[in-house]
Design a protein around this motif. Structure first.
Motif, mmCIF file in Angstrom:
data_model
loop_
_atom_site.group_PDB
_atom_site.id
_atom_site.type_symbol
_atom_site.label_atom_id
_atom_site.label_comp_id
_atom_site.label_asym_id
_atom_site.label_seq_id
_atom_site.Cartn_x
_atom_site.Cartn_y
_atom_site.Cartn_z
ATOM 1 N N GLY A 1 0.807 -1.210 0.000
ATOM 2 C CA GLY A 1 0.000 0.000 0.000
ATOM 3 C C GLY A 1 0.840 1.259 0.000
ATOM 4 O O GLY A 1 1.988 1.258 0.451
ATOM 5 N N GLY A 2 0.261 2.366 -0.507
ATOM 6 C CA GLY A 2 0.970 3.633 -0.469
ATOM 7 C C GLY A 2 0.399 4.656 -1.421
ATOM 8 O O GLY A 2 -0.001 4.333 -2.543
ATOM 9 N N LEU B 1 -3.691 8.389 -7.695
ATOM 10 C CA LEU B 1 -2.939 7.176 -8.007
ATOM 11 C C LEU B 1 -2.377 6.633 -6.699
ATOM 12 O O LEU B 1 -1.809 7.390 -5.903
ATOM 13 C CB LEU B 1 -1.799 7.455 -8.985
ATOM 14 N N ALA B 2 -2.520 5.330 -6.473
ATOM 15 C CA ALA B 2 -2.048 4.741 -5.219
ATOM 16 C C ALA B 2 -1.885 3.242 -5.395
ATOM 17 O O ALA B 2 -2.337 2.649 -6.382
ATOM 18 C CB ALA B 2 -3.030 5.035 -4.084
ATOM 19 N N LEU B 3 -1.231 2.621 -4.396
ATOM 20 C CA LEU B 3 -1.183 1.171 -4.280
ATOM 21 C C LEU B 3 -2.130 0.746 -3.171
ATOM 22 O O LEU B 3 -2.157 1.360 -2.099
ATOM 23 C CB LEU B 3 0.236 0.695 -3.953
ATOM 24 N N THR B 4 -2.919 -0.301 -3.409
ATOM 25 C CA THR B 4 -3.786 -0.841 -2.372
ATOM 26 C C THR B 4 -2.942 -1.656 -1.383
ATOM 27 O O THR B 4 -1.748 -1.889 -1.599
ATOM 28 C CB THR B 4 -4.867 -1.746 -2.983
ATOM 29 N N TYR B 5 -3.577 -2.115 -0.309
ATOM 30 C CA TYR B 5 -2.864 -2.932 0.674
ATOM 31 C C TYR B 5 -2.281 -4.196 0.051
ATOM 32 O O TYR B 5 -1.266 -4.720 0.510
ATOM 33 C CB TYR B 5 -3.805 -3.322 1.818
ATOM 34 N N SER B 6 -2.915 -4.687 -1.003
ATOM 35 C CA SER B 6 -2.427 -5.907 -1.651
ATOM 36 C C SER B 6 -1.439 -5.617 -2.775
ATOM 37 O O SER B 6 -1.027 -6.534 -3.488
ATOM 38 C CB SER B 6 -3.606 -6.712 -2.203
ATOM 39 N N GLY B 7 -1.065 -4.326 -2.952
ATOM 40 C CA GLY B 7 -0.066 -3.979 -3.948
ATOM 41 C C GLY B 7 -0.606 -3.781 -5.345
ATOM 42 O O GLY B 7 0.166 -3.732 -6.312
ATOM 43 N N ARG C 1 -3.584 -4.318 -11.879
ATOM 44 C CA ARG C 1 -2.758 -5.470 -11.515
ATOM 45 C C ARG C 1 -1.930 -5.215 -10.260
ATOM 46 O O ARG C 1 -1.741 -4.071 -9.834
ATOM 47 C CB ARG C 1 -1.815 -5.801 -12.673
ATOM 48 N N ARG C 2 -1.420 -6.287 -9.697
ATOM 49 C CA ARG C 2 -0.472 -6.206 -8.589
ATOM 50 C C ARG C 2 0.911 -5.948 -9.174
ATOM 51 O O ARG C 2 1.376 -6.677 -10.056
ATOM 52 C CB ARG C 2 -0.472 -7.510 -7.792
ATOM 53 N N LEU C 3 1.573 -4.894 -8.694
ATOM 54 C CA LEU C 3 2.858 -4.508 -9.255
ATOM 55 C C LEU C 3 4.000 -5.307 -8.641
ATOM 56 O O LEU C 3 3.890 -5.834 -7.526
ATOM 57 C CB LEU C 3 3.098 -3.011 -9.044
ATOM 58 N N SER C 4 5.103 -5.355 -9.360
ATOM 59 C CA SER C 4 6.291 -6.061 -8.887
ATOM 60 C C SER C 4 7.130 -5.151 -8.008
ATOM 61 O O SER C 4 7.217 -3.939 -8.234
ATOM 62 C CB SER C 4 7.130 -6.539 -10.074
ATOM 63 N N ILE C 5 7.777 -5.735 -7.028
ATOM 64 C CA ILE C 5 8.647 -4.990 -6.140
ATOM 65 C C ILE C 5 10.003 -4.766 -6.822
ATOM 66 O O ILE C 5 10.432 -5.568 -7.665
ATOM 67 C CB ILE C 5 8.820 -5.748 -4.798
ATOM 68 N N ASN C 6 10.652 -3.640 -6.488
ATOM 69 C CA ASN C 6 11.994 -3.310 -6.981
ATOM 70 C C ASN C 6 12.073 -3.327 -8.509
ATOM 71 O O ASN C 6 13.058 -3.799 -9.099
ATOM 72 C CB ASN C 6 13.036 -4.269 -6.388
ATOM 73 N N SER D 1 -8.054 3.570 -1.387
ATOM 74 C CA SER D 1 -6.678 3.899 -1.031
ATOM 75 C C SER D 1 -6.469 3.711 0.463
ATOM 76 O O SER D 1 -7.282 4.163 1.275
ATOM 77 C CB SER D 1 -6.372 5.348 -1.410
ATOM 78 N N PRO D 2 -5.373 3.045 0.874
ATOM 79 C CA PRO D 2 -5.153 2.807 2.308
ATOM 80 C C PRO D 2 -4.706 4.037 3.080
ATOM 81 O O PRO D 2 -4.726 4.038 4.310
ATOM 82 C CB PRO D 2 -4.063 1.733 2.318
#
Length: 366
Positions: A228-229, A253-259, A277-282, A336-337
């Motif tokens: 999230g963020g 624009l944001a990331l949900t708790y599930s990314g 979609r769920r985004l990739s880390i790094n 949004s969280p």
């Protein structure tokens, strides 16, 4: 300017549209053909004259409204072109060039008459014919931050609107070290050094928090956590969301708790959202959200449309507002969280129009 291409642009706010209101003039001989250049507002329409060699725009302007205007002469194609808010408003071909060899440049009058009533800002003369896409950007690109050194916190655009950035400026968040530069998608980007931290811009009078105006927000993100963020947050107040008013602040624009990547807007008393979609880390990912009353809210990921949701209206505010990257004061609305974004940000664009899919793809291809 004689026997050559040129472009004259300005932001204007006429307080009257009756009669002749001169924006720009250079007159060597008022009675001679092609020797008296006047760019005016005549009876509420834009008007371009070289002296008995004239072009009038088609749109009737209204008093007490900001407009971006552009007057172009293309020597190679023998064309006079008028643009209003980035859109062609008139064109005339087989036009002889302006031929005045001298005469003072005057802003807001023609000699000692035909005075302009109102405000003029960011008037610019370019000694070439700007393209239609350049004029469109000049009129609709609200701000662009590359975050590149040596001045990472300065916008790469001069416009009518206050383009000042505040990073942790206010009393509760006054630590300048909270945002620092890092390796970006293109050259340098920014990252939060501690939590909370943010990068904030103010104050944008012509943006989409009111009057259902179209918009585009586009940015490269590199999340180091996808729990999230807030990525892009808009608000009427600098340090809270404006809850309880028609100026509700929220993440666009944001990331949900599930990314998952989220685009949303405030509509009347509820939020219209599209969750992708769920985004990739790094990993660097380009995300963009656009809005227009005809196409609704559209979310793009890496230059490709992820999905859309119908929305014919947008929250009505009527005041300038703040744009904040990476933080929403721990207040979440819609899906949004309301927590801080963790990662890097780069290449941030905001337009006061809906970019096309082709234009979004171009931003995502750098």
């Amino acid at each position: 300017m004689s026997y050559r291409s040129f472009t004259v642009e300005a932001w204007i706010y006429p307080t009257t549209v009756s009669g002749d209101n001169t924006i720009f003039s250079q007159c060597a001989c008022i009675t001679c053909t092609n020797q008296c250049l006047t760019l005016i507002l005549r009876g509420g329409r834009l008007y371009m004259s070289f002296g008995f060699n004239d072009l009038q725009g088609t749109t009737q302007l209204t008093a007490s409204v900001w407009y971006h205007v552009a007057f172009v002469y293309n020597y190679a194609t023998s064309q006079q072109i008028i643009y209003l808010d980035g859109v062609q408003d008139g064109v005339r071909t087989s036009t002889q060039p302006y031929q005045g060899q001298n005469g003072s440049i005057i802003i807001g009058a023609q000699s000692t008459s035909y005075y302009y009533f109102g405000y003029i800002d960011n008037l610019a003369l370019t000694t070439r014919a700007k393209s239609a896409s350049e004029i469109s950007d000049d009129a609709t690109l609200m701000f662009y931050y590359s975050f590149d050194l040596p001045n990472p916190f300065y916008g790469n655009l001069l416009s009518l609107f206050n383009n000042t950035a505040y990073w942790n400026y206010f009393t509760s968040y006054s630590n300048y070290l909270s945002i620092s530069t890092t390796t970006g998608r293109v050259n340098q980007g920014i990252r939060p050094a501690i939590t909370p931290s943010y990068f904030q811009m103010c104050c944008f009078y012509q943006m989409a928090m009111f009057n259902n105006k179209p918009y585009t927000f586009a940015i490269w993100i590199y999340p180091t956590s996808i729990a999230g963020g807030s990525i892009v947050h808009v608000s009427y107040y600098h340090s809270n969301s404006g809850s309880g008013t028609t100026c509700n602040g929220h993440d666009v624009l944001a990331l949900t708790y599930s990314g998952q990547i989220l685009a949303q807007l405030y509509q009347s008393s509820s939020y219209q959202s599209y969750i992708g979609r769920r985004l990739s880390i790094n990993t660097w990912t380009h995300v963009a959200g656009t809005y227009s009353s005809s196409n609704g809210l559209i979310l793009y990921v890496d230059g490709v449309q992820e999905g859309s949701v119908s929305a014919t209206t947008y929250g009505n505010c009527g005041f300038p507002f703040f744009v904040t990257l990476g933080y929403s004061w721990n207040i979440g609305y819609g899906y949004s969280p309301g927590i801080s974004f963790q990662g890097y940000l780069d290449e941030f664009y905001t337009y006061r129009r809906e970019l096309s899919a082709t234009e979004i793809l171009a931003l995502a291809s750098v």
